[in-house]
Design a protein around this motif. Structure first.
Motif, PDB file in Angstrom:
ATOM      1  N   GLN A  20      68.663   6.868   6.764  1.00 50.68           N
ATOM      2  CA  GLN A  20      67.637   7.879   7.038  1.00 50.68           C
ATOM      3  C   GLN A  20      67.372   8.741   5.806  1.00 50.68           C
ATOM      4  O   GLN A  20      66.211   9.008   5.474  1.00 50.68           O
ATOM      5  N   ARG A  41      63.822   8.698   3.865  1.00 55.87           N
ATOM      6  CA  ARG A  41      63.082   9.965   3.848  1.00 55.87           C
ATOM      7  C   ARG A  41      62.507  10.272   2.468  1.00 55.87           C
ATOM      8  O   ARG A  41      61.449  10.882   2.348  1.00 55.87           O
ATOM      9  N   THR A  76      64.492   4.305  11.934  1.00 61.88           N
ATOM     10  CA  THR A  76      64.542   5.130  10.728  1.00 61.88           C
ATOM     11  C   THR A  76      63.923   4.401   9.542  1.00 61.88           C
ATOM     12  O   THR A  76      63.114   4.964   8.809  1.00 61.88           O
ATOM     13  N   GLY A 128      60.384   4.928   7.449  1.00 63.05           N
ATOM     14  CA  GLY A 128      60.360   5.026   5.986  1.00 63.05           C
ATOM     15  C   GLY A 128      59.368   4.057   5.367  1.00 63.05           C
ATOM     16  O   GLY A 128      58.649   4.403   4.420  1.00 63.05           O
TER      17      GLY A 128
END
Length: 175
Positions: free
Chosen positions: A119, A123, A152, A156
């Motif tokens: 994650q 990000r 996640t 992204g």
């Protein structure tokens, strides 16, 4: 009792009173209760420092844990990785995950630790690194990604505009 003290430390940290939590930890050390609390106490301190964005606090809690002779458990590795990732120190998060991979079987990082790193990497747009960690979690860590891990990385990929790879990953997830 060590559990009650640890719960109180966590409550103080969660409610923005780190000074009171620190005083309670000092009291625990004076009374010899901190060692009884084990990894849980330090996991609480590490997680709280991460929520505050305090890398120095994470390192202080890690050092205190080592000094107390307390061995990390699987939750410790997850707390460390998540805390560093939350602070944006992805190098430290990766280092924390790698250090846990060599630990005894019962204390190795779980899907939570890997997902926290994936994650954090996704990000900031490091989706190739995140995908590599998904592969490594299965191949090297013996841990299977879960729906949260996949969502996640899909998020992204969409963020960086790679919709085709996101769709391919969704299909892989379904399989």
């Amino acid at each position: 009792d060590a559990q009650a003290y640890t719960a109180a430390v966590g409550a103080y940290m969660a409610h923005g009173s780190p000074d009171r939590a620190d005083a309670l930890v000092r009291e625990m050390n004076r009374r010899g209760i901190a060692a009884q609390a084990g990894a849980r106490l330090y996991n609480v301190l590490i997680a709280a420092a991460g929520r505050r964005g305090d890398v120095g606090g994470i390192r202080t809690a890690e050092r205190a844990m080592r000094d107390a002779g307390v061995r990390p458990n699987a939750a410790t590795h997850g707390a460390r990785v998540a805390a560093y990732a939350r602070c944006g120190d992805l190098t430290a998060a990766e280092r924390a995950l790698r250090s846990g991979m060599g630990d005894r079987a019962s204390a190795r990082p779980t899907v939570h630790a890997y997902t926290a790193l994936v994650q954090g990497l996704a990000r900031v747009g490091r989706v190739d690194d995140a995908l590599d960690w998904i592969r490594r979690m299965s191949d090297e860590g013996g841990v299977s990604p879960n729906a949260h891990t996949y969502s996640t990385i899909v998020d992204g990929l969409v963020r960086v505009g790679d919709v085709a790879r996101a769709e391919a990953l969704v299909e892989e997830m379904r399989a």
